[in-house]
Structures are given as C-alpha cells and as structure tokens.
Design a protein around this motif. Structure first.
Motif, PDB file in Angstrom:
ATOM      1  N   GLY A  68       0.804  -1.214   0.000  1.00  0.00           N
ATOM      2  CA  GLY A  68       0.000   0.000   0.000  1.00  0.00           C
ATOM      3  C   GLY A  68       0.835   1.260   0.000  1.00  0.00           C
ATOM      4  O   GLY A  68       0.522   2.244  -0.672  1.00  0.00           O
ATOM      5  N   ALA A  69       1.948   1.238   0.754  1.00  0.00           N
ATOM      6  CA  ALA A  69       2.783   2.435   0.866  1.00  0.00           C
ATOM      7  C   ALA A  69       3.598   2.695  -0.393  1.00  0.00           C
ATOM      8  O   ALA A  69       3.894   3.853  -0.721  1.00  0.00           O
ATOM      9  N   LEU A  70       3.951   1.642  -1.128  1.00  0.00           N
ATOM     10  CA  LEU A  70       4.901   1.784  -2.230  1.00  0.00           C
ATOM     11  C   LEU A  70       4.285   1.626  -3.616  1.00  0.00           C
ATOM     12  O   LEU A  70       4.972   1.836  -4.620  1.00  0.00           O
ATOM     13  N   ALA A  71       3.017   1.264  -3.681  1.00  0.00           N
ATOM     14  CA  ALA A  71       2.407   0.923  -4.973  1.00  0.00           C
ATOM     15  C   ALA A  71       2.454   2.064  -5.979  1.00  0.00           C
ATOM     16  O   ALA A  71       2.527   1.819  -7.190  1.00  0.00           O
ATOM     17  N   GLU A  72       2.430   3.305  -5.527  1.00  0.00           N
ATOM     18  CA  GLU A  72       2.370   4.432  -6.445  1.00  0.00           C
ATOM     19  C   GLU A  72       3.736   5.082  -6.690  1.00  0.00           C
ATOM     20  O   GLU A  72       3.819   6.162  -7.270  1.00  0.00           O
ATOM     21  N   LEU A  73       4.809   4.397  -6.264  1.00  0.00           N
ATOM     22  CA  LEU A  73       6.145   4.934  -6.541  1.00  0.00           C
ATOM     23  C   LEU A  73       6.406   4.970  -8.044  1.00  0.00           C
ATOM     24  O   LEU A  73       5.982   4.074  -8.775  1.00  0.00           O
ATOM     25  N   PRO A 147      16.876  10.915   8.913  1.00  0.00           N
ATOM     26  CA  PRO A 147      16.003  12.083   8.728  1.00  0.00           C
ATOM     27  C   PRO A 147      15.763  12.486   7.280  1.00  0.00           C
ATOM     28  O   PRO A 147      14.955  13.384   7.021  1.00  0.00           O
ATOM     29  N   HIS A 148      16.432  11.837   6.319  1.00  0.00           N
ATOM     30  CA  HIS A 148      16.268  12.201   4.908  1.00  0.00           C
ATOM     31  C   HIS A 148      15.232  11.329   4.193  1.00  0.00           C
ATOM     32  O   HIS A 148      15.027  11.468   2.991  1.00  0.00           O
ATOM     33  N   VAL A 149      14.588  10.441   4.926  1.00  0.00           N
ATOM     34  CA  VAL A 149      13.548   9.578   4.362  1.00  0.00           C
ATOM     35  C   VAL A 149      12.234  10.340   4.289  1.00  0.00           C
ATOM     36  O   VAL A 149      11.780  10.930   5.278  1.00  0.00           O
ATOM     37  N   ASP A 150      11.588  10.327   3.114  1.00  0.00           N
ATOM     38  CA  ASP A 150      10.270  10.947   2.942  1.00  0.00           C
ATOM     39  C   ASP A 150       9.142   9.943   3.121  1.00  0.00           C
ATOM     40  O   ASP A 150       8.084  10.264   3.665  1.00  0.00           O
ATOM     41  N   ILE A 151       9.341   8.731   2.634  1.00  0.00           N
ATOM     42  CA  ILE A 151       8.380   7.648   2.824  1.00  0.00           C
ATOM     43  C   ILE A 151       9.110   6.529   3.554  1.00  0.00           C
ATOM     44  O   ILE A 151      10.089   5.978   3.033  1.00  0.00           O
ATOM     45  N   GLY A 152       8.655   6.194   4.736  1.00  0.00           N
ATOM     46  CA  GLY A 152       9.319   5.169   5.519  1.00  0.00           C
ATOM     47  C   GLY A 152       8.363   4.067   5.934  1.00  0.00           C
ATOM     48  O   GLY A 152       7.226   4.326   6.306  1.00  0.00           O
ATOM     49  N   VAL A 153       8.829   2.836   5.838  1.00  0.00           N
ATOM     50  CA  VAL A 153       8.062   1.681   6.295  1.00  0.00           C
ATOM     51  C   VAL A 153       8.985   0.827   7.156  1.00  0.00           C
ATOM     52  O   VAL A 153      10.092   0.487   6.730  1.00  0.00           O
ATOM     53  N   VAL A 166      13.030  -5.546  -3.972  1.00  0.00           N
ATOM     54  CA  VAL A 166      13.082  -6.029  -5.351  1.00  0.00           C
ATOM     55  C   VAL A 166      11.830  -5.637  -6.126  1.00  0.00           C
ATOM     56  O   VAL A 166      11.903  -5.196  -7.280  1.00  0.00           O
ATOM     57  N   LYS A 167      10.672  -5.790  -5.508  1.00  0.00           N
ATOM     58  CA  LYS A 167       9.409  -5.562  -6.222  1.00  0.00           C
ATOM     59  C   LYS A 167       9.282  -4.129  -6.727  1.00  0.00           C
ATOM     60  O   LYS A 167       8.771  -3.898  -7.830  1.00  0.00           O
ATOM     61  N   TYR A 168       9.734  -3.164  -5.938  1.00  0.00           N
ATOM     62  CA  TYR A 168       9.503  -1.768  -6.298  1.00  0.00           C
ATOM     63  C   TYR A 168      10.752  -1.070  -6.839  1.00  0.00           C
ATOM     64  O   TYR A 168      10.797   0.156  -6.900  1.00  0.00           O
ATOM     65  N   ALA A 169      11.758  -1.828  -7.223  1.00  0.00           N
ATOM     66  CA  ALA A 169      12.960  -1.246  -7.821  1.00  0.00           C
ATOM     67  C   ALA A 169      13.214  -1.869  -9.176  1.00  0.00           C
ATOM     68  O   ALA A 169      12.867  -3.023  -9.425  1.00  0.00           O
ATOM     69  N   GLN A 170      13.835  -1.089 -10.041  1.00  0.00           N
ATOM     70  CA  GLN A 170      14.219  -1.580 -11.366  1.00  0.00           C
ATOM     71  C   GLN A 170      15.693  -1.971 -11.421  1.00  0.00           C
ATOM     72  O   GLN A 170      16.184  -2.398 -12.453  1.00  0.00           O
TER      73      GLN A 170
END
Length: 254
Positions: A68-73, A147-153, A166-170
């Motif tokens: 849910g957090a990363l699907a729209e990256l 502190p430089h993270v904008d979206i953190g899980v 792996v899933k959300y990186a190319q």
C-alpha cells in the motif's frame, strides 16, 4: 538507539525500540525480535499450533502495508551499503552523489532507511527534490529511519522487507557494505541468474572494495565450475557515479 561500535545494547540499556509500527521506550522495551521469536524453536515442538497461524496474519499485514505504501512509486533504484559508513567519508559522499544523480535521471531512491551509506543516498535524493524511501527493519540494536527519508516503512520480518526492495525497484546500486549488503547483493544475483526477475541491472560501486570478491567469483566459483562464465555478466563494477547511473538507465530502457 544503537551502540556506536555496532554491537547490540542489553535490553535494559536501550531507550527506544521499534516493532513494526509500534514504538516502545524505556521499561517497555522487549528483549529479542519478531524474527527471532519466529525462527527459534523450543519446548516440545507443538507450540506452533497455537502461535504460528497468527504469525501468518501478521506477515500478511506487513505485505499489505508495504504494498500500500509503495504501490504508487515511480521507477526506483534500491541503493545498499554499510550502516557504519561515517558522514564525510568518500563512500558517504559517493552515496550522496548517487542518490542525487538517480533522482536527476528520473528515479526514486530506496534504501534500508538506516544511517551510513543508506542515509547518504536518501540525503542525495532529498536534496535533489526526488522521492526518498527508507525500508527499516526491527533489530536488537535500534537504528531508526534517517532524517532524509520521505516515505518510511518499518518491517518486522527480513523476508518481507527484501521482497519490497526487489518488487519496487528496477535495479540495485551497491556501495561497500557488510553482511546485510552482501545478503541483498547475492539474493539479487540469484534472482537474475534464475530469471525470477528480468531487466534488473546490478552495479557495484567501488572497484577497490569489490575487486577481491569479483576475483574470487571468477577464479574460484566459476573456476571450479560452481557457476558459469556468463554469471559474471550479471553485474557491473565502477568507480564513476555517472557510469553507475548510465548503466542503470540503459538496462531499464531509459
């Protein structure tokens, strides 16, 4: 909170602990980790009947939260490296430049969210006005998200977190690092070698650091027939930030 030497603090000396989305402080800090409780076995072996089915629900919830957090990256690159790399070190500065260059090339940057090389890449992405992502993990020694993270899980289970990398990186850019970095590197190489993922470039940054490993792979692993010569083409080694980004850009069709 982490011991500056990298060793775990005793539970009674830790001031803060993150258990997935839960934060515990002071006398509410618990000993051990969720992974440890999952993998440890004691007693007569029948306890799993009462506990493991519920763990499945927790594992499922971690996948749901991560998806849910990363699907729209947008297209992203995962950057790995040592948590022990100090600010100002050449490897740290390289991480900052890599993070910024990846953003300039149109990628979001994903790291493990911790300090050192991970912080450097997140910092470069943030300073480049890009998307900076950190995927943290519950550890006996608390690191927390930089502190430089904008979206953190934050994850309890390593295998869930590794799926997200792996899933959300190319592709991967791998800075000098320790056992965790090597774990991610060899998992990525295995996934490419077995064709579980396709079009997935892997760039090792730092020829002096990675040279011994590459020589061992070529002379021993391939030399003794444990892998094929073509497996050495699954990754690139460079000292140049622009080349690292160009290799990623070329292989993902940018």
């Amino acid at each position: 909170m982490a011991n500056p030497e990298g060793a775990p603090f005793p539970a009674e000396q830790r001031l803060e602990q993150r258990l997935g989305p839960v934060l515990r402080r002071r006398d509410q800090v618990q000993a051990g980790t969720t992974d440890q409780r999952l993998l440890d076995s004691d007693g007569d072996g029948s306890e799993w009947v009462h506990t493991d089915p519920w763990r499945v629900m927790r594992i499922q919830s971690e996948f749901v939260e991560g998806f849910g957090a990363l699907a729209e990256l947008p297209s992203a690159i995962s950057v790995f490296g040592s948590a022990r790399t100090p600010p100002g070190a050449p490897e740290y500065e390289a991480g900052v430049r890599i993070g910024r260059a990846l953003v300039d090339a149109g990628f979001a940057v994903i790291t493990g969210g911790g300090p050192g090389a991970m912080e450097a890449a997140n910092r470069g992405a943030r300073e480049g006005n890009g998307i900076s992502v950190g995927l943290g993990i519950e550890l006996p020694f608390e690191q927390g998200l930089n502190p430089h993270v904008d979206i953190g899980v934050n994850f309890r289970y390593f295998f869930v977190r590794k799926t997200m990398f792996v899933k959300y990186a190319q592709g991967f850019v791998v800075l000098p690092g320790g056992l965790g970095t090597l774990d991610e590197l060899f998992e990525a190489l295995t996934l490419v070698q077995t064709r579980k993922v396709t079009r997935f470039p892997i760039v090792l940054f730092g020829t002096a650091y990675w040279g011994g490993l590459v020589n061992w792979l070529r002379d021993t692993v391939v030399g003794q027939g444990k892998a094929s010569e073509g497996d050495l083409l699954l990754f690139h080694v460079t000292d140049d930030v622009d080349e690292a980004v160009a290799l990623v850009t070329k292989e993902v069709g940018r």
